[in-house]
Design an enzyme around this catalytic site. Structure first.
Site, PDB file in Angstrom:
ATOM      1  N   ASN A  90      12.510  12.615   5.865  1.00  0.00           N
ATOM      2  CA  ASN A  90      12.890  13.470   4.824  1.00  0.00           C
ATOM      3  C   ASN A  90      11.972  14.009   4.172  1.00  0.00           C
ATOM      4  OD1 ASN A  90      12.067  11.066   3.358  1.00  0.00           O
ATOM      5  ND2 ASN A  90      14.022  10.571   2.120  1.00  0.00           N
ATOM      6  N   HIS A 102       9.213  12.261   2.704  1.00  0.00           N
ATOM      7  CA  HIS A 102       8.871  11.829   1.115  1.00  0.00           C
ATOM      8  C   HIS A 102       7.431  11.151   1.661  1.00  0.00           C
ATOM      9  CE1 HIS A 102      10.672   7.637   2.670  1.00  0.00           C
ATOM     10  NE2 HIS A 102       9.304   7.313   3.019  1.00  0.00           N
ATOM     11  N   ASP A 150       2.927   2.662  -3.524  1.00  0.00           N
ATOM     12  CA  ASP A 150       3.855   2.010  -4.457  1.00  0.00           C
ATOM     13  C   ASP A 150       4.429   0.785  -3.819  1.00  0.00           C
ATOM     14  OD1 ASP A 150       4.365   2.330  -1.606  1.00  0.00           O
ATOM     15  OD2 ASP A 150       5.346   4.202  -1.361  1.00  0.00           O
TER      16      ASP A 150
HETATM   17  C1  F6R Z   1       5.458   2.831   1.957  1.00  0.00           C
HETATM   18  C2  F6R Z   1       5.621   4.789   2.437  1.00  0.00           C
HETATM   19  C3  F6R Z   1       5.839   5.332   2.802  1.00  0.00           C
HETATM   20  C4  F6R Z   1       6.103   5.373   4.223  1.00  0.00           C
HETATM   21  C5  F6R Z   1       6.918   5.888   5.001  1.00  0.00           C
HETATM   22  C6  F6R Z   1       7.090   5.895   6.052  1.00  0.00           C
HETATM   23  O1  F6R Z   1       3.830   1.920   0.831  1.00  0.00           O
HETATM   24  O2  F6R Z   1       4.210   5.056   1.032  1.00  0.00           O
HETATM   25  O3  F6R Z   1       6.037   6.558   2.206  1.00  0.00           O
HETATM   26  O4  F6R Z   1       4.886   5.544   4.668  1.00  0.00           O
HETATM   27  O5  F6R Z   1       8.354   5.562   3.906  1.00  0.00           O
HETATM   28  O6  F6R Z   1       7.323   4.399   7.022  1.00  0.00           O
HETATM   29  P1  F6R Z   1       7.127   3.964   8.200  1.00  0.00           P
HETATM   30  O7  F6R Z   1       5.704   4.205   8.329  1.00  0.00           O
HETATM   31  O8  F6R Z   1       7.506   2.805   8.553  1.00  0.00           O
HETATM   32  O9  F6R Z   1       8.023   5.306   9.296  1.00  0.00           O
END
Ligand code: F6R
Length: 248
Positions: A135, A137, A67
């Site tokens: 959440n 995602h 992303d």
């Molecule tokens: C980032 C991505 C997001 C992160 C998620 C967790 O490229 O795809 O889905 O993996 O927000 O982020 P962290 O690891 O910073 O808790």
């Protein structure tokens, strides 16, 4: 979905790096989808160490970012293109022409369509490495009653904006939107590894462990539709009350 327990983030990073190295040993030109964020940092450090000790060759690997923030130029320190370059690519022998990133400065609808086409032409990932948001995602597929299947622009959820504000300087305008691979693009990967570490992820991981339904309001649940997903969670992120086993 297979669950594997790691002792701590560094242990988790080694385990994930080992899976990537094995994948590249079997298929040197493997296409791998990579996440950003805090979670995968130990994995990138471990991959760099594996490269330096001659255990792995990235010269034919194709890397796709999962992303990207919309509107951030690739040289911005918080752009995901910059993140991958800084933490991983610049330390190994990946070839520039094998690095694929979303064009954050293009029209987001066009950038998403172009990226999906590139993924399609390249045959979709052999391996996708994922993190998870608090959440649920995955990539930037935020909770929504209807999920876009393929690469698409997305408005970031308030909880994602709050969680990611830590990466920006106080007062700096943070991007409110992004472009992401869709759950459909991700599910076309041959193998998926989901990483979670830290206490902040224990709640979301407990929800994932207990779920038995696909819920677009909890995008990680789409991973139940894939037959080769391995979750690697460290002790702090492991769902409370569930037995921590090497494999479950
Ligand atoms: C980032 C991505 C997001 C992160 C998620 C967790 O490229 O795809 O889905 O993996 O927000 O982020 P962290 O690891 O910073 O808790």
């Amino acid at each position: 979905m297979r669950w594997i327990a790691a002792e701590n983030p560094s242990d988790q990073g080694c385990m994930a790096a080992e899976i990537i190295c094995r994948c590249l040993q079997k298929k040197p030109d493997a296409l791998i989808a990579f996440p950003t964020g805090s979670t995968p940092l130990p994995m990138y450090a471990s991959l760099v160490a594996c490269y330096q000790s001659g255990q792995v060759d990235f010269s034919r690997m194709r890397g796709f970012n999962l992303d990207e923030y919309a509107g951030l130029p690739p040289e911005h320190p918080q752009s995901y293109a910059f993140f991958l370059w800084e933490n991983f690519y610049r330390h190994v022998n990946v070839q520039q022409q094998n690095i694929f990133v979303l064009d954050a400065l293009a029209d987001p609808v066009q950038a998403a369509a172009d990226y999906e086409e590139k993924l399609k032409q390249a045959g979709y990932p052999d391996l996708a490495i994922l993190g998870i948001g608090i959440n649920g995602h995955i990539g930037f597929n935020e909770p929504a009653s209807v999920q876009e299947a393929f690469c698409h622009p997305v408005q970031l959820a308030p909880e994602t904006l709050a969680a990611n504000a830590r990466f920006f300087s106080p007062g700096e305008k943070t991007p409110q939107s992004a472009v992401t691979m869709g759950m459909g693009s991700i599910l076309k990967s041959r193998k998926i590894i989901l990483l979670a570490s830290g206490k902040g992820k224990a709640k979301v991981m407990a929800r994932l462990k207990q779920m038995t339904q696909i819920d677009p309001m909890f995008p990680a649940s789409f991973l139940f539709l894939h037959r080769d997903v391995t979750v690697i969670a460290d002790r702090d992120a492991w769902p409370q009350g569930e037995m921590m086993t090497a494999e479950s």
